[in-house]
Design a protein around this motif. Structure first.
Motif, PDB file in Angstrom:
ATOM      1  N   ASP A   3       0.833  -1.207   0.000  1.00  0.00           N
ATOM      2  CA  ASP A   3       0.000   0.000   0.000  1.00  0.00           C
ATOM      3  C   ASP A   3       0.866   1.254   0.000  1.00  0.00           C
ATOM      4  O   ASP A   3       0.591   2.210  -0.722  1.00  0.00           O
ATOM      5  CB  ASP A   3      -0.933   0.024   1.203  1.00  0.00           C
ATOM      6  CG  ASP A   3      -2.044  -0.999   1.112  1.00  0.00           C
ATOM      7  OD1 ASP A   3      -2.306  -1.513   0.005  1.00  0.00           O
ATOM      8  OD2 ASP A   3      -2.649  -1.281   2.158  1.00  0.00           O
ATOM      9  N   ILE A   4       1.906   1.258   0.820  1.00  0.00           N
ATOM     10  CA  ILE A   4       2.783   2.431   0.891  1.00  0.00           C
ATOM     11  C   ILE A   4       3.583   2.579  -0.396  1.00  0.00           C
ATOM     12  O   ILE A   4       3.658   3.664  -0.972  1.00  0.00           O
ATOM     13  CB  ILE A   4       3.713   2.358   2.113  1.00  0.00           C
ATOM     14  CG1 ILE A   4       2.900   2.552   3.397  1.00  0.00           C
ATOM     15  CG2 ILE A   4       4.830   3.396   2.030  1.00  0.00           C
ATOM     16  CD1 ILE A   4       3.679   2.388   4.671  1.00  0.00           C
ATOM     17  N   GLN A   5       4.192   1.505  -0.853  1.00  0.00           N
ATOM     18  CA  GLN A   5       5.031   1.588  -2.045  1.00  0.00           C
ATOM     19  C   GLN A   5       4.238   1.941  -3.297  1.00  0.00           C
ATOM     20  O   GLN A   5       4.785   2.518  -4.230  1.00  0.00           O
ATOM     21  CB  GLN A   5       5.801   0.287  -2.247  1.00  0.00           C
ATOM     22  CG  GLN A   5       6.858   0.104  -1.195  1.00  0.00           C
ATOM     23  CD  GLN A   5       7.627  -1.192  -1.326  1.00  0.00           C
ATOM     24  OE1 GLN A   5       7.179  -2.125  -1.978  1.00  0.00           O
ATOM     25  NE2 GLN A   5       8.782  -1.235  -0.698  1.00  0.00           N
ATOM     26  N   GLY A   6       2.952   1.634  -3.308  1.00  0.00           N
ATOM     27  CA  GLY A   6       2.126   1.961  -4.453  1.00  0.00           C
ATOM     28  C   GLY A   6       1.353   3.257  -4.306  1.00  0.00           C
ATOM     29  O   GLY A   6       0.588   3.634  -5.192  1.00  0.00           O
ATOM     30  N   HIS A   7       1.541   3.948  -3.192  1.00  0.00           N
ATOM     31  CA  HIS A   7       0.806   5.186  -2.932  1.00  0.00           C
ATOM     32  C   HIS A   7       1.241   6.268  -3.918  1.00  0.00           C
ATOM     33  O   HIS A   7       2.430   6.429  -4.197  1.00  0.00           O
ATOM     34  CB  HIS A   7       1.079   5.651  -1.499  1.00  0.00           C
ATOM     35  CG  HIS A   7       0.120   6.675  -1.014  1.00  0.00           C
ATOM     36  ND1 HIS A   7       0.185   7.998  -1.382  1.00  0.00           N
ATOM     37  CD2 HIS A   7      -0.945   6.563  -0.191  1.00  0.00           C
ATOM     38  CE1 HIS A   7      -0.780   8.666  -0.795  1.00  0.00           C
ATOM     39  NE2 HIS A   7      -1.488   7.809  -0.068  1.00  0.00           N
ATOM     40  N   PRO A   8       0.295   7.040  -4.464  1.00  0.00           N
ATOM     41  CA  PRO A   8       0.645   8.071  -5.440  1.00  0.00           C
ATOM     42  C   PRO A   8       1.520   9.197  -4.866  1.00  0.00           C
ATOM     43  O   PRO A   8       2.187   9.896  -5.621  1.00  0.00           O
ATOM     44  CB  PRO A   8      -0.711   8.615  -5.908  1.00  0.00           C
ATOM     45  CG  PRO A   8      -1.697   8.169  -4.896  1.00  0.00           C
ATOM     46  CD  PRO A   8      -1.149   6.940  -4.252  1.00  0.00           C
ATOM     47  N   GLU A   9       1.517   9.353  -3.548  1.00  0.00           N
ATOM     48  CA  GLU A   9       2.349  10.394  -2.938  1.00  0.00           C
ATOM     49  C   GLU A   9       3.440   9.771  -2.067  1.00  0.00           C
ATOM     50  O   GLU A   9       3.723  10.237  -0.964  1.00  0.00           O
ATOM     51  CB  GLU A   9       1.474  11.343  -2.126  1.00  0.00           C
ATOM     52  CG  GLU A   9       0.486  12.103  -2.996  1.00  0.00           C
ATOM     53  CD  GLU A   9      -0.202  13.207  -2.256  1.00  0.00           C
ATOM     54  OE1 GLU A   9       0.493  14.180  -1.906  1.00  0.00           O
ATOM     55  OE2 GLU A   9      -1.412  13.083  -2.017  1.00  0.00           O
ATOM     56  N   ILE A  10       4.084   8.755  -2.604  1.00  0.00           N
ATOM     57  CA  ILE A  10       5.083   8.015  -1.841  1.00  0.00           C
ATOM     58  C   ILE A  10       6.230   8.916  -1.355  1.00  0.00           C
ATOM     59  O   ILE A  10       6.725   8.740  -0.248  1.00  0.00           O
ATOM     60  CB  ILE A  10       5.630   6.812  -2.641  1.00  0.00           C
ATOM     61  CG1 ILE A  10       6.473   5.921  -1.714  1.00  0.00           C
ATOM     62  CG2 ILE A  10       6.360   7.246  -3.879  1.00  0.00           C
ATOM     63  CD1 ILE A  10       6.851   4.592  -2.309  1.00  0.00           C
TER      64      ILE A  10
END
Length: 75
Positions: A3-10
């Motif tokens: 979820d974190i690695q794929g977040h648009p605002e990583i």
């Protein structure tokens, strides 16, 4: 993790994580350093919960937020 690695605002998330980690390591001469290690271990062994940091520090999240903001103003 996905979820974190794929977040648009990583990039923003990692910046916030780095700042919080710095706070936990350095605040008040390392007051929360051992707590950080405990919380990281709990994250990896699956025993973390939303209140772990507050319990481990003995501070509620409002107080931790005040300390964090004061710490960041010095940086």
């Amino acid at each position: 993790m996905q979820d974190i690695q794929g977040h648009p605002e990583i990039a923003k998330l990692y910046s916030q994580i780095a700042a919080m980690t710095s706070f936990l390591i350095h605040y008040d001469d390392g007051r929360y350093r051992d707590t950080l290690v405990s919380c990281l271990a709990a994250t990896y062994d699956g025993s973390q919960d939303p209140d772990l940091l507050a319990r481990a520090t003995g501070k509620d999240y409002a107080e931790l937020d005040k300390q964090y903001q004061a710490f960041m103003k010095l940086r």
